[in-house]
Motif scaffolding. Sequence first.
Motif, short mmCIF file in Angstrom:
data_model
loop_
_atom_site.label_atom_id
_atom_site.label_comp_id
_atom_site.label_asym_id
_atom_site.label_seq_id
_atom_site.Cartn_x
_atom_site.Cartn_y
_atom_site.Cartn_z
N LEU A 193 0.83 -1.20 -0.09
CA LEU A 193 -0.10 -0.14 0.18
C LEU A 193 0.89 1.45 0.15
O LEU A 193 0.46 2.33 -0.72
CB LEU A 193 -0.98 0.01 1.30
CG LEU A 193 -2.07 -0.95 1.24
CD1 LEU A 193 -2.83 -1.01 2.56
CD2 LEU A 193 -3.29 -0.93 -0.13
N GLU A 194 2.06 1.33 0.61
CA GLU A 194 2.87 2.44 0.94
C GLU A 194 3.45 2.65 -0.40
O GLU A 194 3.40 3.81 -0.90
CB GLU A 194 3.74 2.11 1.66
CG GLU A 194 4.69 3.27 2.53
CD GLU A 194 6.04 2.99 3.04
OE1 GLU A 194 6.58 1.72 2.98
OE2 GLU A 194 6.25 3.83 3.79
N TYR A 195 4.02 1.59 -1.10
CA TYR A 195 4.44 1.71 -2.60
C TYR A 195 3.62 2.38 -3.43
O TYR A 195 3.64 3.39 -3.97
CB TYR A 195 5.09 0.54 -2.86
CG TYR A 195 5.57 0.30 -4.58
CD1 TYR A 195 6.69 1.03 -4.55
CD2 TYR A 195 4.88 -0.46 -5.23
CE1 TYR A 195 7.13 0.97 -5.82
CE2 TYR A 195 5.39 -0.53 -6.65
CZ TYR A 195 6.60 -0.04 -6.91
OH TYR A 195 7.21 0.02 -8.05
N LEU A 196 2.39 1.89 -3.49
CA LEU A 196 1.40 2.22 -4.51
C LEU A 196 0.98 3.64 -3.90
O LEU A 196 0.50 4.72 -4.95
CB LEU A 196 0.35 1.26 -4.65
CG LEU A 196 0.75 0.14 -5.23
CD1 LEU A 196 -0.29 -0.90 -5.07
CD2 LEU A 196 1.02 0.08 -6.74
N LEU A 252 -6.56 5.07 -2.01
CA LEU A 252 -5.77 5.66 -0.97
C LEU A 252 -5.59 7.31 -1.57
O LEU A 252 -5.35 8.03 -0.52
CB LEU A 252 -4.20 5.10 -1.37
CG LEU A 252 -4.03 3.89 -0.70
CD1 LEU A 252 -2.86 3.16 -1.23
CD2 LEU A 252 -3.78 4.12 0.76
N HIS A 253 -5.81 7.51 -2.75
CA HIS A 253 -5.39 9.07 -3.06
C HIS A 253 -6.82 9.66 -3.34
O HIS A 253 -6.97 10.78 -4.03
CB HIS A 253 -4.72 9.03 -4.33
CG HIS A 253 -5.26 8.21 -5.59
ND1 HIS A 253 -5.25 6.78 -5.39
CD2 HIS A 253 -5.73 8.40 -6.82
CE1 HIS A 253 -5.85 6.52 -6.60
NE2 HIS A 253 -6.06 7.30 -7.56
N ASP A 254 -7.93 9.18 -2.65
CA ASP A 254 -9.22 9.69 -2.66
C ASP A 254 -9.59 10.03 -3.93
O ASP A 254 -10.08 11.25 -4.52
CB ASP A 254 -9.38 11.07 -1.88
CG ASP A 254 -9.21 10.71 -0.62
OD1 ASP A 254 -9.87 9.73 -0.27
OD2 ASP A 254 -8.91 11.55 0.09
N VAL A 258 0.59 10.41 -3.02
CA VAL A 258 -0.11 10.61 -1.62
C VAL A 258 1.06 11.37 -0.78
O VAL A 258 2.18 10.82 -0.71
CB VAL A 258 -0.84 9.34 -0.98
CG1 VAL A 258 -1.42 9.52 0.34
CG2 VAL A 258 -1.82 8.87 -1.71
N LYS A 259 0.60 12.44 0.01
CA LYS A 259 1.74 13.24 0.65
C LYS A 259 1.93 12.39 1.93
O LYS A 259 3.22 12.20 2.25
CB LYS A 259 1.12 14.49 0.96
CG LYS A 259 0.98 15.52 -0.16
CD LYS A 259 2.63 15.96 -0.50
CE LYS A 259 2.40 16.96 -1.77
NZ LYS A 259 2.22 16.36 -3.06
N ASN A 260 0.93 12.04 2.70
CA ASN A 260 1.40 11.30 4.03
C ASN A 260 0.85 9.92 3.98
O ASN A 260 -0.26 9.63 4.45
CB ASN A 260 0.57 12.09 5.28
CG ASN A 260 0.91 13.54 5.24
OD1 ASN A 260 2.43 13.71 5.18
ND2 ASN A 260 0.07 14.33 5.50
N PRO A 261 1.51 9.10 3.19
CA PRO A 261 1.01 7.75 3.12
C PRO A 261 0.50 7.04 4.31
O PRO A 261 -0.23 6.43 4.23
CB PRO A 261 2.23 7.13 2.30
CG PRO A 261 3.22 8.01 1.98
CD PRO A 261 2.84 9.35 2.77
N LYS A 262 1.37 7.07 5.35
CA LYS A 262 1.28 6.42 6.63
C LYS A 262 -0.15 6.79 7.11
O LYS A 262 -0.98 5.66 7.27
CB LYS A 262 2.33 6.61 7.51
CG LYS A 262 2.53 5.65 8.57
CD LYS A 262 3.42 5.75 9.56
CE LYS A 262 3.32 4.57 10.68
NZ LYS A 262 4.10 4.09 11.31
N GLU A 263 -0.29 8.03 7.31
CA GLU A 263 -1.61 8.43 7.81
C GLU A 263 -2.80 8.08 6.90
O GLU A 263 -3.78 7.49 7.28
CB GLU A 263 -1.93 9.96 7.97
CG GLU A 263 -1.03 10.37 8.87
CD GLU A 263 -0.87 12.02 8.94
OE1 GLU A 263 -1.65 12.68 8.55
OE2 GLU A 263 0.02 12.54 9.51
N LYS A 264 -2.63 8.23 5.62
CA LYS A 264 -3.76 7.87 4.72
C LYS A 264 -4.02 6.14 4.65
O LYS A 264 -5.10 5.85 4.59
CB LYS A 264 -3.20 8.32 3.40
CG LYS A 264 -4.36 8.14 2.19
CD LYS A 264 -5.38 9.27 2.66
CE LYS A 264 -6.52 9.11 1.85
NZ LYS A 264 -7.77 9.98 2.15
N ILE A 265 -2.84 5.52 4.91
CA ILE A 265 -3.18 3.93 4.73
C ILE A 265 -3.98 3.58 6.05
O ILE A 265 -4.90 2.95 6.02
CB ILE A 265 -1.81 3.14 4.74
CG1 ILE A 265 -1.07 3.30 3.47
CG2 ILE A 265 -1.98 1.76 4.83
CD1 ILE A 265 0.49 2.94 3.36
#
Lengths: 250, 316, 325
Positions: free
Chosen positions: A106-109, A157-159, A115-122
């Motif tokens: 998920l982080e990679y994609l 992930l990117h809305d 996506v700016k803040n991958p961790k939060e978004k995931i």
Amino acid sequence: MKTNIQSSVVPIIVTQELTKKYDNSIALDSLCLSINKGEIFGFLGHNGAGKTTTVSMLTTLIAPTSGSASVCGFDTQKESIEVQKCIGYLPENVKFYDSLTAYENLEYLAKLSGVKNPKEKINEVLMFLEFDDVEKKKLGEFSKGMRQRIGIAQAILHDPEVLFLDEPTSGLDPMGIKNLRKIIIKLNREKGMTIFMNTHLLSEVAKTCTTIGVLNQGKLIYRDSLVHTMERFHDESSLEEIYFTLGDKH
Amino acid sequence: METTLIIASAEIRALFREKTIYAITGVFLLMTAAASFISWSTFTTADAVYRASVVYLHARGVVAIPENPLHSIPALVSFDNLIIYVLLIGALLAVIIGHRSFMRERRSGILQVLFTRPVSMRSFIFGKVLGLGSVLLGVMSITAIISIASSFLLPLQQISIEDIGHALVFFFLSFLYMLFFALCGLLFSIVVKSESLALFIPICIWVGITFVLPELATGLTPTALLNPVTLLQLPVAEGFFNTAQHLLSPVSLGWHYTTMSGELLGSSFRTSFPILRVLTEHWIEIVTLCASIFTLVIFSAIALQRFDPREGSIHE
Amino acid sequence: MDKIFTIAKKEYKDAVRNYVFVTFLAFLIVLTGISMYVGALNFHVKVSLFEKTYQALIAAGQPVSTLTRPEFFPLQLLRATIEYLEIIGAILAISLGYLSIAKEKGNNTLPLIFTRPITRKKYYLGKLVGNLALIVSVCALLFITIIGIITFVGGIHLSSLEIAKILLSAFATFIYLSIFFLFAALCTTLMRFPSNALILTFVVWLFFVLIVPQIGDTMDTDNQVPGGFFNAIHIDQPQSKIILQQFTLYETLRNGIEETSITKHYERLTFALLGIKDIYNGKSLGYIFLDKVWEVLWLLGFFFTFGTMSLYAFSRSKVLLQKVE
């Protein structure tokens, strides 16, 4: 269960005479289609009807032979990067990178989607999908249903404004199908996402979609809202019968 | 017996339909033909160089000119390159054929269907071995026909019936050597779950047998040892290499194959040894090769007994 | 740039976690160790043979001036290692190139990537950076092991020139391995079925790494007779050169066949750098470079050609998205 129809009359996916030819065969023949913002569109058709070809063109994966398509107001050919920013896609039978954990996938994609803040978004997406404690697990340990949910997670992930799903229920057990249905409706209701779903599972369309289109040998033979469809074919008891009636006419 | 034959013929048919097998077999046969041509053109040029040298030496007043050394070259010298091609292409081809043979079954998921029929594991494995053996024997026979025919078409020396006998023994030896590698490919495709690892292990064995063991036993570099001439003119081993030669001898199949082939074709001494002499002098090596083949068949049968057909799908 | 780095990092991680790759690398390191050990033993055997002959001649009252004491050059121990890198290193690089594309095809992950806001070219560049970084790491690991073995096991002090020569050989190895990586990636990109691409790459490997260099040797007229053809007819080297002038076409053809093999170029360059070929032993870097500039150009030429071709193919290939099942 019927969905809460949020659709407006703003077209978000538009195709004009969209055609794809492979050598001597026509995979998609002059498709003219308009899907409004907020719809859950079920694209029906038997195997080889041209559903995946259509989605591939709408998601910028392949170029049409002729005609044009726009998603979110952007041309899929000329403004592909803009289109890619506003769509999410879950292909059929995607297996992901099995050497990476679910979280790493998920982080990679997410990063590739910008996506700016991958961790939060995931975390946010996983919570939305009611997924817990999956971050460190390898994808190999997942059931098909869980994998499919990870598939949805990577796609939202990117809305994105539009979510394309290609045969999302393929290979799922009844519980998996039920969960996925819940997610699709939730995405449409809570996030206002337009959903374009290829499927041949008619019972699912009846429970999930607001609009349907039927593709037969590369040609669009029917398109209407589910409510109108059921009214129009009141002699038929199920969507399955309507589908076969339509097929017989062509 | 009937089941074994059915499986064997299905195996042969399947192998003949694989592009991969065609590609490598094609390269192998092409190289066989090329080997004869290369030897012929080299020999013809060397002969011309000798004549040019005679003119050169005469012009310088040299009277005692040595005889043309090429005349003492045995007729089968054009087969020398084939030894290298069997060691390299042939063995790899065999590994791939063996690997594909069982991987095909696993990928298709047909094993679950097959083993619910009255097919014993033993007849299945014997069928596979028979099929693999027939294909390899077929490939070697075509190689033999091409090589022998081209040595008549592009002759270096007169070829006698005895020479053909030597060549045939060499081809049969090559067949056995390739069968060993095919069975390695087969065994690991049954034992190992990951497809790439199942191919990787026999390739490592191939590297070990072709390059590493001879290097350890002689101290020479890997590619130098491919050449039968180098191997047959080795100095007497000293110290470590002497011990290593004794210790590693039972498993140095590649080295033995090269040595025996070299002696049969007359690579090093420029005169071939009688077949019986080669066979009696190297009986231990021949028995070792046959025993290795037999062991691999047994191991494959045991591995198949333990194989769960439901786990047939490919893991990576 | 950020995205390229993300992709590169993922590629690197992917390979390092692949146990087949790790096992293969370990195998290569073990082979390096064995080769160097065998090389050292070989030298000891030569020395003891020299001592024996020397003592025997002294005891028999014979002159010993014709005997030359074997001289030890530590870099020459790398000969077998270079040969293993030519053969097995190339297989490793081919596997990396193949897996880097084939895995995406097999797992159907490319549609996930190509529907994201990143161009195909950028995506491939990311893959390239990751995998080339991996090859750099492999070379670094191998050549540091080599320096370590020579220094700590052999107890030999390497001069800075010798270390520079080892590092340049490591760089040549990086280019050589990358060529095979790029070629495998190119074939896998262009062919619909990855397994066919792998076989094609292996056939090419077999041909140019093992067969072509052998053909060159076989076609050498002097190799036709044991002990040398010219030696057998009492003709020395300068004389043989004069005679062979009449056979320039044949000799050109023979050289031409060898020239097509990238392995031969890599071997000529590294053998010169490491002094494995005696005439280059102890020579300066400038001298070796000038003499081997052709080999350097060949290596770089192959590297950039396959690099550009694979980048172009990946950006344009239509078969990449076709299902392989």
